[in-house]
Design an enzyme around this catalytic site. Structure first.
Site, PDB file in Angstrom:
ATOM      1  N   GLY A  17       0.122  59.971 -39.954  1.00 42.78           N
ATOM      2  CA  GLY A  17       0.878  58.913 -40.649  1.00 42.78           C
ATOM      3  C   GLY A  17       0.039  58.244 -41.691  1.00 42.78           C
ATOM      4  O   GLY A  17       0.257  58.422 -42.872  1.00 42.78           O
ATOM      5  N   THR A  18      -0.889  57.494 -41.302  1.00 40.88           N
ATOM      6  CA  THR A  18      -2.073  57.226 -42.110  1.00 40.88           C
ATOM      7  C   THR A  18      -2.112  56.194 -43.195  1.00 40.88           C
ATOM      8  O   THR A  18      -1.131  55.895 -43.852  1.00 40.88           O
ATOM      9  CB  THR A  18      -2.523  58.553 -42.765  1.00 40.88           C
ATOM     10  OG1 THR A  18      -3.242  59.266 -41.830  1.00 40.88           O
ATOM     11  CG2 THR A  18      -3.340  58.387 -44.002  1.00 40.88           C
TER      12      THR A  18
END
Lengths: 216, 198
Positions: A17-18
């Protein structure tokens, strides 16, 4: 128990996701990332290092589908090894970014990963390249990943040209902390990589050492 | 036409020190609705739903204030909106930021979300452009700012959101509500703060 159901996360795609960020400073670059890998609503790895080396002084930051991003990084690492042997010296950052871009563009329908490429070379110093969806553009700084939306305002306001190495590192850490607080798909620890002409330095900042804000 | 969160609507509300409060809206369509003398309401989501709800709330509140023989509390205004949103949650798609000043608790901000949750916050943002400034607001908001600091903070946040959100832009409307009354400040596009890439 008869026919126990398999947990849902086993059949979900694994995504990083990040939040990722890279910024150029006078004499080098700083890359930063969070460490959360999610499969649906589960966190399957809370300590993944998303800053992947492409060469001694060139790193990339991974986001999007974990498998796609890792594969691109590994393939480009190999291609850069060959390329640097052919030219007999260290590769340019732009070359690395171009190799990443070529894969992202050719497979843009099948893959969903965004890599930010950043590093230092002798010709142009520190450089940051964005390769989203197959484009190639050099920028003073780049943010990416699901958490990046929440910090566009912050980076627009706080970025100044010509920051020092320490200021850039602080800028990256602050940005990551803010994004990790708001984005459900970002979290864990913060990884930092600083690259300049003297070498490459990797650092980890644990959760409770991250900056906190007014409502925490 | 029902427009879902794509309007140029960035709203920011911050709570200052005890005697004043501020509320900002940036957009081309008026999404700042006065529901009472010192209580304003900002809408997001389906414009039609939001307008219908605020209209009902406004008349409800004015009747309430006649019955109580005093101006309504800000939480009363927010509760009226919340009741309507919660009871009709299947049909409605509207969220609100309610802000104002009352004699009991001074300046307050309440958020009524899509399903009808009501919470109080010291600073809150909403609308399509708001996602881009969560980081900025978290980093830069301090409790107990002065009025000028607060206005500057809100204007900066809106300018940053307008710079990134393609459906936000134009003019910044600030509504400053204090014990003394209400003041409307307008900041046109060319007077907005500029940042490094402009």
């Amino acid at each position: 128990m008869l026919g126990e159901a398999e947990p849902q996360w086993l059949s979900e795609e694994v995504k990083t996701g990040t939040t990722i960020i890279a910024i150029e400073f006078n004499g080098g670059v700083v890359l930063g990332s969070d460490s959360r890998v999610s499969a649906g609503e589960s966190v399957v790895n809370r300590v993944m290092n998303k800053l992947s080396p492409l060469h001694d002084k060139i790193y990339c930051a991974l986001s999007g589908s974990a498998a796609d991003a890792q594969t691109i990084a590994e393939v480009v690492n190999y291609q850069l090894d060959v390329h640097s042997m052919e030219i007999g010296e260290d590769p340019k950052v732009r070359s690395a970014a171009t190799l990443v871009r070529n894969i992202s563009y050719k497979y843009k329908e099948e893959m969903s990963a965004h890599l930010i490429v950043a590093g230092w070379d002798r010709k142009d110093g520190g450089q940051v390249f964005a390769t989203l969806k197959g484009l190639l553009t050099r920028q003073p700084f780049a943010v990416g990943g699901s958490g990046s939306s929440y910090v566009y305002g912050f980076v627009d306001a706080e970025y100044r040209k010509g920051m020092s190495k320490e200021e850039s590192q602080q800028f990256v850490v602050n940005t990551l902390a803010l994004a990790m607080n708001r984005d459900g798909s970002s979290g864990g620890v913060a990884y930092l990589v600083t690259i300049d002409k003297h070498g490459t330095e990797e650092k980890v900042i644990l959760g409770n050492d991250l900056p906190t804000f007014f409502d925490q | 036409e029902s427009v879902q969160n794509s309007q140029t609507n960035v709203m920011l509300h911050t709570k200052l020190n005890d005697t004043s409060m501020e509320y900002v809206s940036s957009k081309t369509i008026n999404k700042v609705i006065q529901v009472h003398d010192q209580i304003f309401c900002c809408i997001a989501g389906s414009l039609a739903d939001a307008q219908a709800v605020t209209k009902a709330a406004k008349s409800h509140l004015s009747f309430h204030s006649v019955q109580m023989e005093s101006p309504p509390l800000v939480i009363a205004a927010a509760s009226v909106l919340k009741e309507l949103c919660y009871k009709n949650k299947e049909e409605l798609q509207a969220g609100f930021i309610t802000a104002g000043w009352d004699r009991k608790k001074g300046p307050q901000v309440y958020v009524v979300s899509l399903g009808g949750m009501l919470i109080s916050q010291s600073v809150t943002i909403g609308g399509s452009g708001s996602t881009f400034i969560y980081g900025y607001v978290d980093a830069k908001y301090k409790p107990d700012m002065t009025r000028e600091e607060c206005q500057q903070f809100a204007t900066n946040a809106l300018a940053l959101a307008m710079g990134r959100d393609n459906v936000s832009g134009g003019v910044v409307h600030l509504v400053v509500i204090t014990e003394k009354g209400v003041e409307h400040v307008v900041v046109p596009g060319d007077k907005l703060p500029r940042f490094h890439d402009e």
